[in-house]
Design an enzyme around this catalytic site. Sequence first.
Site, PDB file in Angstrom:
ATOM      1  N   ARG A 156      72.225 -55.838  -4.579  1.00  0.00           N
ATOM      2  CA  ARG A 156      72.302 -54.632  -5.609  1.00  0.00           C
ATOM      3  C   ARG A 156      70.855 -54.698  -6.326  1.00  0.00           C
ATOM      4  NH1 ARG A 156      73.861 -55.841 -10.726  1.00  0.00           N
ATOM      5  NH2 ARG A 156      75.705 -57.128 -10.104  1.00  0.00           N
ATOM      6  N   TYR A 168      66.280 -29.608 -13.026  1.00  0.00           N
ATOM      7  CA  TYR A 168      67.385 -29.801 -12.079  1.00  0.00           C
ATOM      8  C   TYR A 168      68.522 -29.786 -13.053  1.00  0.00           C
ATOM      9  CZ  TYR A 168      70.630 -31.760  -8.641  1.00  0.00           C
ATOM     10  OH  TYR A 168      71.396 -31.991  -7.675  1.00  0.00           O
ATOM     11  N   ASP A 188      59.526 -35.191 -12.397  1.00  0.00           N
ATOM     12  CA  ASP A 188      60.376 -35.264 -11.234  1.00  0.00           C
ATOM     13  C   ASP A 188      59.527 -34.610 -10.230  1.00  0.00           C
ATOM     14  OD1 ASP A 188      62.211 -34.701  -9.258  1.00  0.00           O
ATOM     15  OD2 ASP A 188      63.870 -34.239 -10.775  1.00  0.00           O
ATOM     16  N   LYS A 229      65.652 -35.083  -0.514  1.00  0.00           N
ATOM     17  CA  LYS A 229      64.831 -34.015  -0.280  1.00  0.00           C
ATOM     18  C   LYS A 229      63.727 -34.206   0.926  1.00  0.00           C
ATOM     19  CE  LYS A 229      67.966 -32.568  -3.045  1.00  0.00           C
ATOM     20  NZ  LYS A 229      67.649 -32.246  -4.741  1.00  0.00           N
TER      21      LYS A 229
HETATM   22  C1  LIG Z   1      68.521 -32.946  -5.734  1.00  0.00           C
HETATM   23  C2  LIG Z   1      67.584 -33.072  -6.956  1.00  0.00           C
HETATM   24  C3  LIG Z   1      68.048 -34.132  -8.113  1.00  0.00           C
HETATM   25  C4  LIG Z   1      69.188 -34.792  -7.851  1.00  0.00           C
HETATM   26  O1  LIG Z   1      69.045 -35.709  -6.765  1.00  0.00           O
HETATM   27  P1  LIG Z   1      70.359 -36.194  -6.078  1.00  0.00           P
HETATM   28  O2  LIG Z   1      69.710 -36.980  -4.777  1.00  0.00           O
HETATM   29  O3  LIG Z   1      70.988 -34.754  -5.425  1.00  0.00           O
HETATM   30  O4  LIG Z   1      71.137 -37.098  -6.871  1.00  0.00           O
HETATM   31  C5  LIG Z   1      67.130 -34.405  -9.061  1.00  0.00           C
HETATM   32  N1  LIG Z   1      66.012 -33.383  -9.115  1.00  0.00           N
HETATM   33  C6  LIG Z   1      65.599 -32.598  -8.465  1.00  0.00           C
HETATM   34  C7  LIG Z   1      64.329 -31.917  -8.533  1.00  0.00           C
HETATM   35  C8  LIG Z   1      66.447 -32.150  -7.244  1.00  0.00           C
HETATM   36  O5  LIG Z   1      66.123 -31.151  -6.546  1.00  0.00           O
END
Ligand SMILES: *Cc1c(COP(=O)(O)O)cnc(C)c1O
Length: 397
Positions: free
Chosen positions: A60, A113, A183, A208
Amino acid sequence: MAHNPRQAFRTRAVHAGHGLDPATGAHATPIYATSTFGYGNAARGERLFAGQEEGYFYSRLTNPTVRAFERKVADLEGLDDAVAFASGMGAVSAVCLTLLQPGDEVIFVAPLYGGTTGFLHEVATKFGVVVHEAADETAMDALIGPRTRLIWVETPTNPRLNIVDLGWVARSAQAAGALTVVDNTFSTPALTRPAEHGIDLVMHSATKYLGGHGDAIGGVVAARADLLAELRGVGLRHVGASLGPFEAYLFLRGMKTLPLRMAAHCEGAQALALALKGHPGLKTVLYPGLPEHPGHEVAARQMSGFGGLVSVELESRAAAMAFADELQLFTQAVSLGDVESLICHPASTTHALLGEEALLRQGVTPGLVRLSVGIEDSADLIDDVLRALDRVPVAHD
Ligand SMILES: *Cc1c(COP(=O)(O)O)cnc(C)c1O
């Protein structure tokens, strides 16, 4: 492998973060599928727990496969270290729960997001955190005050691909003694390294582009060492959204080709945006690489490519949905950044829960669709989109 800033990004994408496995000489980073690690002897156990000796003792907190992924992300972002999470939202919640306390104020430049906005409004506020939403950098400046602790931005934003000026955000935050979070999911370190603009924390949904193959969920945050130690000690240890070694292996594998994939995504998106510009079936083509895009100048300064997302606006909701149904190479699904092309109609899916007023404010019009351009040949993608547009019935009203 140590960070070597003299090596080019493409070289570091392949090599940074790992070398031959010390136990076996394995060339590919092994998947360390183990929850716990033997101390060897009681005195070493005591030293590990006291933090007097670095080593693995429970997955963890740290795991060798996960650690290699973290080191690669830190190297590519140009930051001291990184910590991985089970999802992008795991990363978002760990950052907030680690760094914020009652009375602190967070400012974000909208839109973020949806999950991040949801966490800030629905979870952070429960702990006495005050959340402010700014429409742009000027509005952000006006909201900064003595209690501002965090400023959170995303660039390009979803789904209209607005560009936020990272240097501006960092300068304003530094003057106020606030921390900044970017982000960087849409841009990736292959195109933008927020730390070079003075940003403190850089997070990703690794789901992504970092992974890039649509086969794993994960998140990661990179930062300087003191912030990172706090994130690992509180946000990871006590919140517990840890990344598993199988996913870490997939992300490591994916990131070796990140620069190559991003170049192909950018090339395909630019070609598609140019081919669609002025099409009679479209009201708007949004791509930061087009000179008429409102964020083009800032994007040209802070990105080394304009990304793989293109949004287009059709006449109506019915036209947008018919268009999506006609496409053959683009899969209708949420998410983005996969080698395969994807298409999403935000108003009926990801943004459906927003009220009419919020949809309008974010420019999520009924006819808007977002294309995540994959790495297929751009001529084939353009053919597919033009053919689908031709088949959208013309409304007679
Ligand atoms: C998909 C996404 C998230 C969340 O990520 P998960 O892996 O789905 O929890 C956060 N920020 C952006 C810009 C995203 O595209």
